[in-house]
Scaffold this motif. Structure first.
Motif, PDB file in Angstrom:
ATOM      1  N   LEU A   1       0.253 -15.148  10.626  1.00  0.00           N
ATOM      2  CA  LEU A   1      -0.199 -14.661  11.926  1.00  0.00           C
ATOM      3  C   LEU A   1      -0.612 -13.200  11.813  1.00  0.00           C
ATOM      4  O   LEU A   1       0.145 -12.367  11.290  1.00  0.00           O
ATOM      5  CB  LEU A   1       0.899 -14.794  12.978  1.00  0.00           C
ATOM      6  CG  LEU A   1       1.320 -16.225  13.321  1.00  0.00           C
ATOM      7  CD1 LEU A   1       2.530 -16.654  12.528  1.00  0.00           C
ATOM      8  CD2 LEU A   1       1.601 -16.353  14.816  1.00  0.00           C
ATOM      9  N   GLY A   2      -1.811 -12.895  12.306  1.00  0.00           N
ATOM     10  CA  GLY A   2      -2.276 -11.515  12.387  1.00  0.00           C
ATOM     11  C   GLY A   2      -2.778 -10.966  11.062  1.00  0.00           C
ATOM     12  O   GLY A   2      -2.840 -11.646  10.040  1.00  0.00           O
ATOM     13  N   GLY A   3      -3.138  -9.685  11.103  1.00  0.00           N
ATOM     14  CA  GLY A   3      -3.524  -8.969   9.886  1.00  0.00           C
ATOM     15  C   GLY A   3      -4.931  -9.207   9.416  1.00  0.00           C
ATOM     16  O   GLY A   3      -5.242  -8.922   8.251  1.00  0.00           O
TER      17      GLY A   3
ATOM     18  N   THR B   1      -4.243  -7.074   5.552  1.00  0.00           N
ATOM     19  CA  THR B   1      -2.971  -7.604   5.056  1.00  0.00           C
ATOM     20  C   THR B   1      -2.791  -9.103   5.284  1.00  0.00           C
ATOM     21  O   THR B   1      -2.398  -9.836   4.367  1.00  0.00           O
ATOM     22  CB  THR B   1      -1.789  -6.819   5.654  1.00  0.00           C
ATOM     23  OG1 THR B   1      -0.567  -7.347   5.139  1.00  0.00           O
ATOM     24  CG2 THR B   1      -1.771  -6.892   7.192  1.00  0.00           C
ATOM     25  N   GLY B   2      -3.085  -9.612   6.479  1.00  0.00           N
ATOM     26  CA  GLY B   2      -2.907 -11.042   6.727  1.00  0.00           C
ATOM     27  C   GLY B   2      -3.870 -11.887   5.928  1.00  0.00           C
ATOM     28  O   GLY B   2      -3.514 -12.968   5.430  1.00  0.00           O
TER      29      GLY B   2
ATOM     30  N   ASN C   1      -5.110  -1.622  -3.683  1.00  0.00           N
ATOM     31  CA  ASN C   1      -5.337  -2.373  -2.449  1.00  0.00           C
ATOM     32  C   ASN C   1      -4.819  -3.801  -2.600  1.00  0.00           C
ATOM     33  O   ASN C   1      -5.179  -4.500  -3.549  1.00  0.00           O
ATOM     34  CB  ASN C   1      -6.839  -2.431  -2.139  1.00  0.00           C
ATOM     35  CG  ASN C   1      -7.309  -1.228  -1.365  1.00  0.00           C
ATOM     36  OD1 ASN C   1      -7.027  -1.069  -0.188  1.00  0.00           O
ATOM     37  ND2 ASN C   1      -8.041  -0.355  -2.052  1.00  0.00           N
ATOM     38  N   GLY C   2      -3.983  -4.228  -1.687  1.00  0.00           N
ATOM     39  CA  GLY C   2      -3.518  -5.602  -1.686  1.00  0.00           C
ATOM     40  C   GLY C   2      -2.359  -5.891  -2.615  1.00  0.00           C
ATOM     41  O   GLY C   2      -1.889  -7.044  -2.663  1.00  0.00           O
ATOM     42  N   ALA C   3      -1.843  -4.884  -3.337  1.00  0.00           N
ATOM     43  CA  ALA C   3      -0.746  -5.150  -4.274  1.00  0.00           C
ATOM     44  C   ALA C   3       0.526  -5.577  -3.533  1.00  0.00           C
ATOM     45  O   ALA C   3       1.231  -6.485  -3.969  1.00  0.00           O
ATOM     46  CB  ALA C   3      -0.480  -3.921  -5.137  1.00  0.00           C
TER      47      ALA C   3
END
Length: 319
Positions: A10-12, A45-46, A243-245
């Motif tokens: 949910l979200g992100g 992030t999501g 980024n994204g780690a």
């Protein structure tokens, strides 16, 4: 009854503009010539947790509010092209956006556009309920308005995870997430006393495990049995972008948890997935797959491998 989805995210959702800068912090100048070029791509992030979980073979569905705009089109294509189920709710303020400055060492500074959300924004209860009924687990991003879904997800019987990102341990906005999830991830970046904050989450909330990621220091895992250090895993390729780690670490950890592994193995999965993410440019939007994860973990845990159990044991000196 078998669930249709392993994880409901949910979200992100959002779109980032990636700018590779010569150094961070960036000294003032009238202008900079940027190479490689400035690029806008889908994925916050999501989106990246959904990508990581799906790449590891978990049946994943993503629910969020996005705009009817070109940025929203990028997000629709991101999920469609990767085969990730995506249910969108109209976001009147437009799709969420950010600018990420990335230094030569892979460090990142994110500038978030905070004008997109409105107080009246909500994920419809009926929609949340129907997707929750079809899912085993929910990963709830801390983006607005996801906190309003937490009671409904708990009532549906789902286990819940969340990532507090760079919480300082004090901002009350994060508390419903920190105290309402069974698995809590948080970065140590802004924490003055990481163990104190982790213990507060464990004592005040419903969490069974709190994981604090610490970049090059690895991570820390706290349960009722105590605090252990999770060492880093050396990336198999040069580090180009962080980024994204953290999202990748969470995805690897959740993959282990949802497939019945113990917490040490979950943490090792997270470390391997996070290390892989650091070797992928932010514009690449790639994640380690299950075969790659299991192959690397098998090598690390083989006799003479570097990882051992994936944790260093109790961290007595932190107390």
């Amino acid at each position: 009854m078998t669930s249709e989805y392993d994880v409901l995210v949910l979200g992100g959702s959002g779109v980032d503009t990636i700018v590779y800068v010569p150094e961070l912090p960036l000294p003032y100048a009238d202008s900079y010539m940027i190479r490689p070029g400035i690029e806008t791509r889908a994925g916050q992030t999501g989106d990246f947790v959904a990508l990581g979980l799906s790449s590891l073979g978990l049946r994943t569905h993503h629910l969020d509010m996005i705009g009817d705009d070109p940025s929203g089109d990028l997000l629709r294509a991101f999920h469609r092209d990767r085969g990730i189920g995506f249910t969108e709710v109209p976001l009147p303020g437009g799709t969420k956006r950010a600018v990420n400055l990335v230094g030569p060492d892979g460090r990142r500074l994110s500038l978030y556009d905070d004008s997109r959300s409105r107080e009246s924004d909500r994920l419809p209860e009926e929609l949340v309920g129907s997707l929750a009924a079809a899912s085993r687990h929910a990963h709830v991003s801390i983006t607005y308005p996801c906190a309003f879904t937490l009671p409904q997800l708990r009532a549906a019987g789902l286990t819940i995870s969340t990532d507090l990102h760079n919480w300082d341990g004090e901002n009350p906005y994060h508390e419903p997430f920190a105290y309402g999830a069974d698995i809590v991830f948080v970065s140590t970046t802004a924490l003055v006393d990481k163990e104190k904050t982790m213990r507060r989450i464990l004592e005040r909330g419903r969490a069974e495990v709190v994981v604090a990621t610490a970049g090059a220091e690895g991570a820390y895992l706290l349960t009722a049995d105590g605090l252990v250090h999770v060492p880093t895993v050396t990336p198999r390729a040069p580090v180009v972008d962080s980024n994204g780690a953290g999202d990748a670490f969470a995805s690897g950890f959740l993959y282990g948890r949802l497939t019945g592994e113990d917490l040490d193995r979950c943490a090792l999965y997270g470390a391997v997935a996070g290390a892989y993410a650091c070797t992928v440019p932010a514009t690449g939007s790639d994640a380690i797959d299950r075969a790659g994860l299991l192959r690397e973990v098998a090598e690390l845990t083989a006799p003479g491998g570097a990882a051992g159990s994936g944790a260093d044991g109790p961290v007595e000196e932190a107390r």
